[in-house]
Design a protein around this motif. Structure first.
Motif, PDB file in Angstrom:
ATOM      1  N   HIS A  50       2.747  -1.677  10.817  1.00  0.00           N
ATOM      2  CA  HIS A  50       3.445  -2.514   9.926  1.00  0.00           C
ATOM      3  C   HIS A  50       4.282  -3.657  10.740  1.00  0.00           C
ATOM      4  N   HIS A  52      -6.098  -4.466   4.867  1.00  0.00           N
ATOM      5  CA  HIS A  52      -4.691  -3.764   5.450  1.00  0.00           C
ATOM      6  C   HIS A  52      -5.040  -2.416   6.075  1.00  0.00           C
ATOM      7  N   ASP A 106       1.919   4.395   3.672  1.00  0.00           N
ATOM      8  CA  ASP A 106       0.394   4.628   3.610  1.00  0.00           C
ATOM      9  C   ASP A 106      -0.238   5.050   5.251  1.00  0.00           C
ATOM     10  N   HIS A 140      -4.683  -0.820  10.069  1.00  0.00           N
ATOM     11  CA  HIS A 140      -4.225   0.515  10.587  1.00  0.00           C
ATOM     12  C   HIS A 140      -5.383   1.171  11.545  1.00  0.00           C
ATOM     13  N   GLU A 143       1.026  -1.078   0.007  1.00  0.00           N
ATOM     14  CA  GLU A 143      -0.053   0.077   0.018  1.00  0.00           C
ATOM     15  C   GLU A 143       0.922   1.305   0.102  1.00  0.00           C
TER      16      GLU A 143
HETATM   17 ZN   LIG Z   1       0.202  -0.063   5.837  1.00  0.00          ZN
END
Ligand SMILES: [Zn+2]
Length: 349
Positions: free
Chosen positions: A203, A193, A79, A197, A46
């Protein structure tokens, strides 16, 4: 538990990371067929924008962070969006002397917030393409975790799925409306994903104990993109782990070739072998971690947090360490000093 020793040697970690550039890179050249496979695989990670943004340094949670800047937005680790009201270009005072009156022009709100009662509120922008990605991703989260996703009516804290130049999200509930951006190339897996977050996951390669599992080859990382490989501690974040070891199958893990400048791996396992990006669904490790963060509540409301000695936490915008049932903050000049909270601000004791 792992958190303890890392929390105490925070400055040493940064030093170690910069020294590890000297690691010899003895991996052999890879052929073109492998490169094609890598290119296809790496398309799965991403990015908030396909272009590299201007690299800037900002202060966040009491730490200086390198970020990429796109149209006034600060993007960390590809991201992750940083809440604008918590980011400053100048060093911000985050802990005050006993008799000092805090300036009120700077928010030092909480980061990495949990969603209360295991409930995430959301809304979808009417112009977002392929909204089934969002519905499918939400269904995946609900069927594998204790989280519920409820369409927002009048709640003030909620995720807003909206189109953007790439895939991006804030980490945890930040308060108010918080965007998850999805460009047309973000898949259902990328959406799962980004929701990861938004519910509080960083991550996987940022774990403070990742040095036990992977080697970072700094020489192969695109210039200006090294911050994608910082650990939580180097980011000034809560280093609490919810699982006992790094999970190579995690949906939150980058691949061996992420941000490579030369087609050679940026991250390898300790035996030198490479690994792929997985964006099909939450791994067993992801589910364990999330269920530790959001235990099954049986419908009861969440209880007061329990702070464990030796762990660090992000509270009122800074990382503080719990030690002997008191709080300590690491100042780069003063070192560790005991701090206390009063009315949402931190003070030196
Ligand atoms: Zn990410």
């Amino acid at each position: 538990m792992k958190n303890l020793k890392f929390a105490y040697i925070l400055p040493a970690i940064a030093l170690f990371a910069s020294c590890s550039k000297d690691n010899p890179n003895e991996l052999e050249e890879i052929d073109n067929a492998e490169l094609t496979e890598i290119a296809v695989n790496e398309e799965n990670i991403e990015l908030a924008s396909p272009d590299a943004g201007r690299v800037a340094e900002v202060y966040f949670a009491g730490q200086k962070l390198p970020v990429e800047e796109f149209n006034g937005e600060y993007v960390y680790q590809g991201d992750i969006l940083l809440p604008p009201d918590m980011v400053s270009k100048e060093e911000v005072k985050v802990v005050f002397e006993k008799d000092e009156t805090p300036s009120t022009n700077k928010s030092v709100g909480r980061t990495s917030g949990r969603w209360p009662n295991n409930t995430v509120y959301y809304a979808i922008d009417g112009n977002l393409s392929d909204q089934n990605r969002v519905h499918d991703a939400i269904r995946h989260w609900e069927s594998n975790t204790n989280l519920k996703f409820v369409q927002r009516t009048s709640q003030s804290n909620y995720i807003y799925f909206v189109s953007g130049s790439g895939c991006s999200s804030y980490v945890g509930m930040i308060g108010g409306k918080q965007n998850i951006t999805l460009s047309s190339s973000c898949s259902t897996g990328n959406t799962i994903h980004e929701i990861g977050h938004a519910v509080g996951l960083w991550h996987e390669q940022s774990r403070v104990d990742r040095g036990n599992f992977i080697t970072i080859n700094y020489d192969n990382i695109q210039s200006g993109r090294e911050h994608n490989f910082h650990t939580y501690s180097q980011q000034g974040m809560d280093g609490k782990e919810y699982t006992s070891s790094l999970d190579f199958g995690s949906l939150m893990m980058y691949g061996s070739y992420s941000f490579s400048s030369n087609g050679k791996p940026t991250m390898v396992k300790k035996d030198g072998s490479t690994f792929n990006v997985q964006r099909t669904g939450l791994s067993t490790g992801d589910k364990t971690g999330i269920n530790n963060m959001y235990p099954y509540s049986g419908g009861s409301s969440t209880t007061e947090p329990v702070y464990v000695n030796g762990q660090s936490y992000v509270i009122y915008g800074i990382t503080v360490l719990r030690h002997n049932d008191a709080w300590y903050y690491y100042h780069r000049v003063y070192g560790w000093r005991e701090v206390v909270t009063r009315s949402g601000y931190w003070y030196y004791k």
